[in-house]
Design a protein around this motif. Structure first.
Motif, PDB file in Angstrom:
ATOM      1  N   ASP A 160     -24.608   3.008 -10.421  1.00 46.62           N
ATOM      2  CA  ASP A 160     -23.158   3.071 -10.340  1.00 46.62           C
ATOM      3  C   ASP A 160     -22.722   3.430  -8.925  1.00 46.62           C
ATOM      4  N   ILE A 161     -21.512   3.016  -8.571  1.00 47.57           N
ATOM      5  CA  ILE A 161     -20.992   3.276  -7.231  1.00 47.57           C
ATOM      6  C   ILE A 161     -19.792   4.194  -7.374  1.00 47.57           C
ATOM      7  N   LYS A 162     -19.953   5.391  -6.881  1.00 48.07           N
ATOM      8  CA  LYS A 162     -18.921   6.414  -7.035  1.00 48.07           C
ATOM      9  C   LYS A 162     -18.421   6.884  -5.676  1.00 48.07           C
ATOM     10  N   THR A 163     -17.276   7.553  -5.709  1.00 48.11           N
ATOM     11  CA  THR A 163     -16.685   8.096  -4.483  1.00 48.11           C
ATOM     12  C   THR A 163     -17.369   9.414  -4.143  1.00 48.11           C
ATOM     13  N   ASN A 164     -18.513   9.286  -3.507  1.00 48.97           N
ATOM     14  CA  ASN A 164     -19.244  10.445  -3.004  1.00 48.97           C
ATOM     15  C   ASN A 164     -20.071   9.976  -1.815  1.00 48.97           C
ATOM     16  N   LEU A 165     -20.778  10.894  -1.208  1.00 47.40           N
ATOM     17  CA  LEU A 165     -21.540  10.549  -0.010  1.00 47.40           C
ATOM     18  C   LEU A 165     -22.527   9.415  -0.295  1.00 47.40           C
ATOM     19  N   GLU A 166     -23.210   9.493  -1.416  1.00 48.96           N
ATOM     20  CA  GLU A 166     -24.196   8.469  -1.766  1.00 48.96           C
ATOM     21  C   GLU A 166     -23.550   7.100  -1.941  1.00 48.96           C
ATOM     22  N   GLY A 167     -22.385   7.079  -2.564  1.00 45.59           N
ATOM     23  CA  GLY A 167     -21.682   5.814  -2.760  1.00 45.59           C
ATOM     24  C   GLY A 167     -21.260   5.172  -1.445  1.00 45.59           C
ATOM     25  N   TYR A 168     -20.701   5.972  -0.560  1.00 46.90           N
ATOM     26  CA  TYR A 168     -20.292   5.442   0.746  1.00 46.90           C
ATOM     27  C   TYR A 168     -21.497   5.011   1.576  1.00 46.90           C
ATOM     28  N   GLN A 169     -22.576   5.787   1.507  1.00 46.02           N
ATOM     29  CA  GLN A 169     -23.783   5.415   2.247  1.00 46.02           C
ATOM     30  C   GLN A 169     -24.345   4.088   1.754  1.00 46.02           C
TER      31      GLN A 169
END
Length: 78
Positions: free
Chosen positions: A8-17
């Protein structure tokens, strides 16, 4: 070139990276056709659609053709 989103793609550091790495990988690819495979994504935060659209626009200005595939119904609705 095919780029698979593995989660999943979420609004957090991992998602943006992840989104930035997709941009970098696609820009560096010698392939003109870039396929984004969303088969393992069950959730994509709606506000990240704008980021994804910007990435697609950047790649298209570089001469890439972007294809989106394997959207689940709940993600496509977003």
């Amino acid at each position: 070139m095919e780029i698979k989103f593995s989660q999943d793609i979420k609004t957090n550091l991992e998602g943006y990276q992840k989104l930035l790495s997709v941009l970098d990988d696609a820009k560096l690819s010698q392939d003109t056709d870039i396929y984004f495979d969303f088969s393992k994504v069950e959730f994509l935060e709606a506000n990240l659609c704008a980021v994804l659209a910007t990435i697609i626009e950047i790649l298209e200005t570089l001469g890439k053709k972007i294809y989106l595939k394997n959207f689940r119904n709940q993600v496509e609705t977003i």
